[in-house]
Design a protein around this motif. Structure first.
Motif, PDB file in Angstrom:
ATOM      1  N   PHE A 222       0.840  -1.194   0.000  1.00 55.48           N
ATOM      2  CA  PHE A 222       0.000   0.000   0.000  1.00 55.48           C
ATOM      3  C   PHE A 222       0.878   1.247   0.000  1.00 55.48           C
ATOM      4  CE2 PHE A 222      -2.354  -3.343   2.131  1.00 55.48           C
ATOM      5  CZ  PHE A 222      -3.609  -3.262   1.555  1.00 55.48           C
ATOM      6  N   VAL A 223       0.272   2.361  -0.375  1.00 55.26           N
ATOM      7  CA  VAL A 223       0.913   3.653  -0.188  1.00 55.26           C
ATOM      8  C   VAL A 223      -0.051   4.545   0.594  1.00 55.26           C
ATOM      9  CG1 VAL A 223       2.265   3.465  -2.302  1.00 55.26           C
ATOM     10  CG2 VAL A 223       0.081   4.679  -2.353  1.00 55.26           C
ATOM     11  N   LEU A 224       0.511   5.483   1.335  1.00 55.33           N
ATOM     12  CA  LEU A 224      -0.266   6.472   2.073  1.00 55.33           C
ATOM     13  C   LEU A 224       0.004   7.837   1.466  1.00 55.33           C
ATOM     14  CD1 LEU A 224      -2.025   6.940   4.724  1.00 55.33           C
ATOM     15  CD2 LEU A 224       0.117   7.767   5.716  1.00 55.33           C
ATOM     16  N   ALA A 225      -1.062   8.541   1.097  1.00 59.44           N
ATOM     17  CA  ALA A 225      -0.931   9.896   0.569  1.00 59.44           C
ATOM     18  C   ALA A 225      -1.333  10.887   1.654  1.00 59.44           C
ATOM     19  CB  ALA A 225      -1.829  10.072  -0.657  1.00 59.44           C
ATOM     20  N   GLU A 226      -0.521  11.906   1.867  1.00 62.13           N
ATOM     21  CA  GLU A 226      -0.769  12.903   2.914  1.00 62.13           C
ATOM     22  C   GLU A 226      -0.784  14.297   2.316  1.00 62.13           C
ATOM     23  OE1 GLU A 226       1.658  14.900   6.592  1.00 62.13           O
ATOM     24  OE2 GLU A 226       1.817  12.729   6.366  1.00 62.13           O
ATOM     25  N   GLY A 227      -1.781  15.083   2.710  1.00 58.49           N
ATOM     26  CA  GLY A 227      -1.897  16.450   2.240  1.00 58.49           C
ATOM     27  C   GLY A 227      -1.296  17.452   3.202  1.00 58.49           C
ATOM     28  N   ALA A 228      -1.061  18.673   2.712  1.00 55.74           N
ATOM     29  CA  ALA A 228      -0.417  19.713   3.506  1.00 55.74           C
ATOM     30  C   ALA A 228      -1.415  20.692   4.105  1.00 55.74           C
ATOM     31  CB  ALA A 228       0.604  20.477   2.645  1.00 55.74           C
ATOM     32  N   MET A 233      -5.025  15.541   5.617  1.00 56.07           N
ATOM     33  CA  MET A 233      -5.786  14.444   5.013  1.00 56.07           C
ATOM     34  C   MET A 233      -4.850  13.326   4.574  1.00 56.07           C
ATOM     35  SD  MET A 233      -8.412  12.870   3.935  1.00 56.07           S
ATOM     36  CE  MET A 233      -9.662  14.076   4.358  1.00 56.07           C
ATOM     37  N   THR A 234      -5.108  12.114   5.039  1.00 55.48           N
ATOM     38  CA  THR A 234      -4.293  10.965   4.674  1.00 55.48           C
ATOM     39  C   THR A 234      -5.189   9.834   4.206  1.00 55.48           C
ATOM     40  OG1 THR A 234      -4.279  10.364   7.033  1.00 55.48           O
ATOM     41  CG2 THR A 234      -2.325  11.459   6.171  1.00 55.48           C
ATOM     42  N   ARG A 235      -4.770   9.176   3.124  1.00 57.66           N
ATOM     43  CA  ARG A 235      -5.568   8.094   2.539  1.00 57.66           C
ATOM     44  C   ARG A 235      -4.669   6.943   2.098  1.00 57.66           C
ATOM     45  NH1 ARG A 235     -10.832   7.806   3.405  1.00 57.66           N
ATOM     46  NH2 ARG A 235     -10.955   6.498   1.545  1.00 57.66           N
ATOM     47  N   THR A 236      -5.146   5.726   2.364  1.00 51.04           N
ATOM     48  CA  THR A 236      -4.461   4.515   1.931  1.00 51.04           C
ATOM     49  C   THR A 236      -4.894   4.153   0.513  1.00 51.04           C
ATOM     50  OG1 THR A 236      -4.345   3.645   4.186  1.00 51.04           O
ATOM     51  CG2 THR A 236      -4.131   2.054   2.392  1.00 51.04           C
ATOM     52  N   ILE A 237      -3.931   3.784  -0.322  1.00 46.15           N
ATOM     53  CA  ILE A 237      -4.202   3.369  -1.702  1.00 46.15           C
ATOM     54  C   ILE A 237      -3.468   2.062  -1.963  1.00 46.15           C
ATOM     55  CG2 ILE A 237      -3.964   4.000  -4.142  1.00 46.15           C
ATOM     56  CD1 ILE A 237      -3.914   6.939  -3.189  1.00 46.15           C
ATOM     57  N   TRP A 291      -3.371   1.905   6.589  1.00 43.41           N
ATOM     58  CA  TRP A 291      -3.086   2.734   7.761  1.00 43.41           C
ATOM     59  C   TRP A 291      -4.310   2.937   8.663  1.00 43.41           C
ATOM     60  CZ3 TRP A 291       0.188   2.692   3.809  1.00 43.41           C
ATOM     61  CH2 TRP A 291       1.535   2.931   4.041  1.00 43.41           C
ATOM     62  N   ALA A 292      -5.529   2.723   8.143  1.00 47.65           N
ATOM     63  CA  ALA A 292      -6.754   2.972   8.911  1.00 47.65           C
ATOM     64  C   ALA A 292      -6.744   4.380   9.500  1.00 47.65           C
ATOM     65  CB  ALA A 292      -6.945   1.925  10.011  1.00 47.65           C
ATOM     66  N   ALA A 293      -6.443   5.361   8.646  1.00 46.63           N
ATOM     67  CA  ALA A 293      -6.432   6.758   9.077  1.00 46.63           C
ATOM     68  C   ALA A 293      -7.844   7.191   9.470  1.00 46.63           C
ATOM     69  CB  ALA A 293      -5.899   7.641   7.948  1.00 46.63           C
TER      70      ALA A 293
END
Length: 443
Positions: A222-228, A233-237, A291-293
């Protein structure tokens, strides 16, 4: 003997901004009882704005107007072009009372007034969790870390010097049409389906950056994307999706992203709900499990009839909506009308759209207008002659996987009525003998 052509009918637009700021405040405070009445009143006021037809010649064509006899404005008077003053009513709008904090809210794209499949950048819908910022691109950075050989930090200049691609894709909020789960809630297609837009995005494939950093292909899942932004905001893909068609994008519709759409950098995850298209992208982390953000564990989940939650339901299933005629509009004449709308699927291309004018008893296949692209909006049209009788207008889409858009009875049999997200049921518009079009649900 050939029959004379059927005269095209006219449609009056739905009223824009049917609530005053004071009324919006009352709705936000919990008073929603007058929402529909306010819309009906606005529709009545707009009823006197029909097109007049001169009995003997039209003075607008017989007499030259001022703009045909005077000098026009100079070149580049507006260095960045803006819409005509006569189109000022067409704008994205916040839904009254949807949220209590404007910085964590939604603005809806005016689908009823758009043509083709591309949403102008200035009308693209918004969803923010803690407001938007206009970030200095010279100071913005993107870090890639986690299960990679070498963690790296990229500047915007670094990213924009890499080989880029441009692709057209739709983005839809997972909560689009969410207010309609229980029953009819809002009057126009802008509010029922307006958390939807489609743009040409330009950027570098995420796979290029992951390869550049040396992703651990044995362990990575998986990858985790995080915003500034302030909400981080964080999302698992899933990794297979990240390596497929995900873009790290800076361009939209031929120019840089707009600030409210993630300038200077956002993720584009075709076919996946909009919350995963992380704006103001600052970090990509590679890992071996989800990550279950916060916005994966308690938000953007589906409550099923048995009380369980369905998590990581990201794909936006096949869906369509008629935009003309649609709620709030009025057919002023009997005769020929062009029924037009949009269809889309997060799994691929739209294969077919059927249209019904009798509430789903009979269907005809609509024309799919080109281009028909994967994970992009597709415009459909179909000819129809209205005889003045009441009608129920519906569209039903099918994608190239064979999935067919469900009606409300089919969807609720599986999902119940307590959901918020992923409502892709067939939308119905009720046409009265008066020509008025309103939102209605057919089961």
């Amino acid at each position: 003997m050939s029959q004379p052509p059927v005269r095209p009918g006219r449609i009056r637009r739905a009223p824009e901004g049917f609530l005053t700021p004071e009324q919006i405040g009352e709705v936000a405070a919990g008073r929603r009882d007058f929402l529909r009445n306010a819309f009906v009143a606005a529709t009545a006021v707009a009823a006197g704005t029909g097109v007049a037809r001169a009995a003997e010649g039209d003075p607008a064509i017989l007499t030259l107007p001022e703009h045909s006899t005077t000098l026009g404005r100079p070149v580049a008077e507006r260095p960045y072009g803006t819409p005509s003053q006569y189109e000022s009513g067409l704008k994205r709008r916040e839904s009254p009372g949807l949220t209590r904090v404007a910085a964590a809210s939604v603005s809806f794209a005016p689908l009823q007034g758009l043509f083709g499949i591309i949403t102008p950048s200035g009308l693209h819908f918004e969803r923010h969790h803690q407001g938007w910022h206009d970030i200095d691109p010279a100071r913005h950075r993107l870090m890639v870390n986690g299960l990679v050989k070498e963690a790296r930090v990229y500047t915007m200049d670094d990213l924009m010097r890499l080989p880029s691609v441009s692709r057209i894709h739709f983005i839809e909020c997972g909560a689009n049409t969410g207010m309609e789960w229980g029953n009819v809630a809002v009057p126009t297609v802008q509010y029922t389906h307006g958390m939807l837009s489609c743009s040409e995005f330009t950027g570098v494939p995420l796979s290029v950056l992951l390869d550049d950093c040396g992703i651990d292909r044995k362990k990575a899942k998986f990858v985790l994307a995080e915003g500034a932004d302030g909400s981080s905001m964080t999302r698992t893909i899933p990794l297979d999706r990240a390596l497929d068609d995900v873009l790290v994008a800076w361009g939209q519709n031929g120019e840089m992203l707009r600030p409210e759409n993630g300038y200077p950098l956002r993720l584009v995850v075709p076919g996946i709900q909009g919350v995963s298209w992380v704006k103001w992208l600052r970090r990509i982390e590679v890992g071996d499990k989800p990550w279950a953000a916060k916005d994966e564990a308690i938000h953007y989940i589906d409550l099923l009839p048995d009380g369980t939650h369905r998590q990581y339901t990201s794909i936006q299933e096949c869906k369509s909506v008629i935009t003309t005629p649609s709620g709030g509009q009025t057919l002023l004449d009997r005769g020929f009308h062009n029924i037009s709308g949009l269809a889309w699927s997060g799994r691929g291309k739209i294969k077919r759209v059927d249209v019904s004018t009798d509430g789903g008893r009979n269907w005809r296949t609509a024309r799919l207008e080109t281009p028909v692209l994967s994970k992009a909006l597709t415009r459909f049209n179909i000819d129809w002659v209205w005889d003045g009788s009441p009608a129920i207008l519906q569209s039903r889409a099918m994608d190239d996987t064979g999935y067919v858009q469900p009606n409300y009875a089919q969807l609720r049999e599986v999902r119940g009525t307590r959901s918020i997200y992923h409502n892709n049921a067939i939308q119905s518009w009720k046409l009265a003998e008066s020509g008025d079009v309103s939102n209605v649900q057919v089961y």
